[in-house]
Scaffold this motif. Structure first.
Motif, mmCIF file in Angstrom:
data_model
loop_
_atom_site.group_PDB
_atom_site.id
_atom_site.type_symbol
_atom_site.label_atom_id
_atom_site.label_comp_id
_atom_site.label_asym_id
_atom_site.label_seq_id
_atom_site.Cartn_x
_atom_site.Cartn_y
_atom_site.Cartn_z
ATOM 1 N N PRO A 1 0.817 -1.236 0.000
ATOM 2 C CA PRO A 1 0.000 0.000 0.000
ATOM 3 C C PRO A 1 0.839 1.269 0.000
ATOM 4 C CG PRO A 1 -0.856 -1.597 1.572
ATOM 5 C CD PRO A 1 0.462 -2.120 1.120
ATOM 6 N N VAL A 2 1.916 1.292 0.800
ATOM 7 C CA VAL A 2 2.778 2.477 0.843
ATOM 8 C C VAL A 2 3.498 2.648 -0.486
ATOM 9 C CG1 VAL A 2 4.706 3.569 2.037
ATOM 10 C CG2 VAL A 2 3.036 2.251 3.326
ATOM 11 N N PHE A 3 3.981 1.567 -1.063
ATOM 12 C CA PHE A 3 4.667 1.635 -2.352
ATOM 13 C C PHE A 3 3.737 2.187 -3.429
ATOM 14 C CE2 PHE A 3 6.109 0.000 -6.416
ATOM 15 C CZ PHE A 3 7.489 0.139 -6.355
ATOM 16 N N THR A 4 2.481 1.741 -3.424
ATOM 17 C CA THR A 4 1.524 2.206 -4.426
ATOM 18 C C THR A 4 1.257 3.698 -4.286
ATOM 19 O OG1 THR A 4 0.472 0.019 -4.426
ATOM 20 C CG2 THR A 4 -0.777 1.844 -5.362
ATOM 21 N N MET A 5 1.106 4.169 -3.061
ATOM 22 C CA MET A 5 0.844 5.597 -2.850
ATOM 23 C C MET A 5 2.041 6.454 -3.255
ATOM 24 S SD MET A 5 -1.434 5.924 0.608
ATOM 25 C CE MET A 5 -0.229 5.114 1.640
ATOM 26 N N VAL A 6 3.246 6.013 -2.911
ATOM 27 C CA VAL A 6 4.437 6.776 -3.275
ATOM 28 C C VAL A 6 4.618 6.791 -4.790
ATOM 29 C CG1 VAL A 6 6.938 6.902 -3.035
ATOM 30 C CG2 VAL A 6 5.546 6.336 -1.063
ATOM 31 N N ALA A 7 4.364 5.655 -5.432
ATOM 32 C CA ALA A 7 4.476 5.604 -6.892
ATOM 33 C C ALA A 7 3.453 6.517 -7.554
ATOM 34 C CB ALA A 7 4.292 4.165 -7.379
ATOM 35 N N THR A 8 2.243 6.571 -7.011
ATOM 36 C CA THR A 8 1.218 7.453 -7.566
ATOM 37 C C THR A 8 1.617 8.915 -7.426
ATOM 38 O OG1 THR A 8 -0.442 5.814 -6.915
ATOM 39 C CG2 THR A 8 -1.236 7.981 -7.561
ATOM 40 N N LEU A 9 2.155 9.277 -6.268
ATOM 41 C CA LEU A 9 2.640 10.642 -6.081
ATOM 42 C C LEU A 9 3.784 10.956 -7.042
ATOM 43 C CD1 LEU A 9 2.625 11.041 -2.192
ATOM 44 C CD2 LEU A 9 1.145 12.199 -3.829
ATOM 45 N N SER A 10 4.655 10.000 -7.276
ATOM 46 C CA SER A 10 5.765 10.219 -8.210
ATOM 47 C C SER A 10 5.258 10.447 -9.627
ATOM 48 C CB SER A 10 6.720 9.019 -8.172
ATOM 49 O OG SER A 10 7.287 8.849 -6.891
ATOM 50 N N VAL A 11 4.203 9.735 -10.000
ATOM 51 C CA VAL A 11 3.613 9.947 -11.322
ATOM 52 C C VAL A 11 3.112 11.385 -11.456
ATOM 53 C CG1 VAL A 11 1.669 9.327 -12.802
ATOM 54 C CG2 VAL A 11 3.015 7.537 -11.714
ATOM 55 N N ILE A 12 2.432 11.871 -10.436
ATOM 56 C CA ILE A 12 1.899 13.237 -10.483
ATOM 57 C C ILE A 12 3.033 14.254 -10.530
ATOM 58 C CG2 ILE A 12 0.535 14.939 -9.219
ATOM 59 C CD1 ILE A 12 -1.111 12.611 -8.101
ATOM 60 N N TRP A 13 4.050 14.058 -9.695
ATOM 61 C CA TRP A 13 5.155 15.024 -9.652
ATOM 62 C C TRP A 13 5.965 15.033 -10.944
ATOM 63 C CZ3 TRP A 13 6.770 13.012 -4.177
ATOM 64 C CH2 TRP A 13 5.887 13.531 -3.223
#
Length: 335
Positions: free
Chosen positions: A254-266
């Motif tokens: 779950p943490v990996f997915t959220m961080v990856a999603t934020l990285s996509v946006i950034w």
């Protein structure tokens, strides 16, 4: 007992019924009501605490966003900006022109490819470093954490200046190191003449700046993995990959997915890194959607087209934002 005694005693006095036969007092009955009132008041407390942040975000973002939406349906140029005259309404003409422009689709494709490479490298290297930190001693891990935080806190302008010096054609460290291994032909090599090589330098800067956040966050998630489960899996004969796949990964997913999603946006909205590395004048070959919107709005003085491109970018990222919020809510439900 005699008859005289009976007369003296008289008939028995009736006793009034107990209003609380179970032994409960009125204060006990009022306790649930008081608790419900306290709960109602306590339920509103979090909303009052986040109210200042909501007001600040609305004041900073709501007006620019509404202005962007309005301008995207107008034809605002330099004349309307300086004279203050109302811009004429053109409806969906700006969106039609942009979506029908092949250059827009090339810029979108370039942005997506650039974002995918940056996110893949960031998450891959960040996960490997986070796993390595579990095997390090305490003082080495502390030194590495301090170094990561120092790199994270470095201003973007300073980091971009360092990378510009490293990739300099005449005095760059990268050319000097490659020349010592391959040959002196690399001395004076200009990395930015080829957009692929130029984006390679930009990718290094983006990944270098994003890795500290990913490493610290994933390492915090790795500390929540039960060691007894990993030890039990090792005793049962599981390999290191098997332990990671069936024990470690489900905990940090779950943490990996959220961080990856934020990285996509950034990484989809990268602007400053390209702008600074190209000397505040990025060539068309280096334009992503953010730079393309800026170029249309301020260099071509077509503010409505720039607003329309920015709005399209927001719509493209809205799906990613919704996915991120869903993952965040799922994580909260699990906890």
């Amino acid at each position: 007992m005699s008859a005289a005694d009976t007369k003296a005693v008289g008939p028995p006095v009736p006793v009034p019924p107990d209003p609380h036969p179970t032994g409960k007092s009125s204060s006990d009955d009022d306790a649930p009501r008081v608790q419900k009132r306290k709960r109602k008041k306590g339920a509103l407390l979090p909303y009052f605490l986040i109210l200042p942040a909501i007001v600040a975000i609305a004041a900073v973002y709501l007006y620019p966003l509404s202005k962007t939406v309005i301008m995207s349906f107008q034809d605002m140029g330099r004349r309307e900006l300086w004279s203050g005259e109302p811009a004429p309404w053109v409806g969906f003409e700006q969106f039609t022109n942009i979506l029908g422009d092949p250059e827009f689709w090339w810029v979108t494709f370039r942005t997506i490819v650039f974002m995918a490479i940056c996110v893949t490298l960031t998450m891959g290297i960040g996960l490997l470093v986070a796993l390595l930190m579990r095997k390090l001693s305490t003082w080495v891990r502390l030194v590495l954490t301090v170094a990561l935080i120092a790199a994270w806190s470095m201003p973007l302008m300073v980091a971009a200046s360092i990378f510009r010096f490293m990739a300099d054609s005449d005095y760059g460290l990268i050319n000097t190191l490659i020349a010592k291994v391959v040959g002196e032909d690399w001395l004076g090599h200009n990395w930015y003449l080829n957009p692929v090589q130029g984006f390679g330098i930009i990718t290094l800067l983006v990944v270098w700046g994003a890795i500290p956040f990913v490493v610290v966050t994933l390492y915090a998630a790795l500390t929540q993995v039960p060691q007894e489960l990993e030890e039990a899996a090792a005793l049962d004969g599981a390999s290191a990959y098997g332990i990671y796949k069936f024990v470690t990964w489900p905990v940090i997913k779950p943490v990996f997915t959220m961080v990856a999603t934020l990285s996509v946006i950034w990484d989809f909205n990268v602007f400053g890194q390209i702008w600074l590395l190209r000397g505040n004048k990025p060539e068309p070959e280096y334009e992503t959607l953010g730079l393309y919107s800026y170029s249309k709005a301020f260099e071509s003085t077509s503010f409505s087209q720039g607003s329309a491109i920015a709005l399209i970018t927001v719509l493209l990222l809205s799906g990613v934002a919704v996915y991120y919020l869903r993952q965040l809510m799922k994580t909260g439900e699990v906890e």
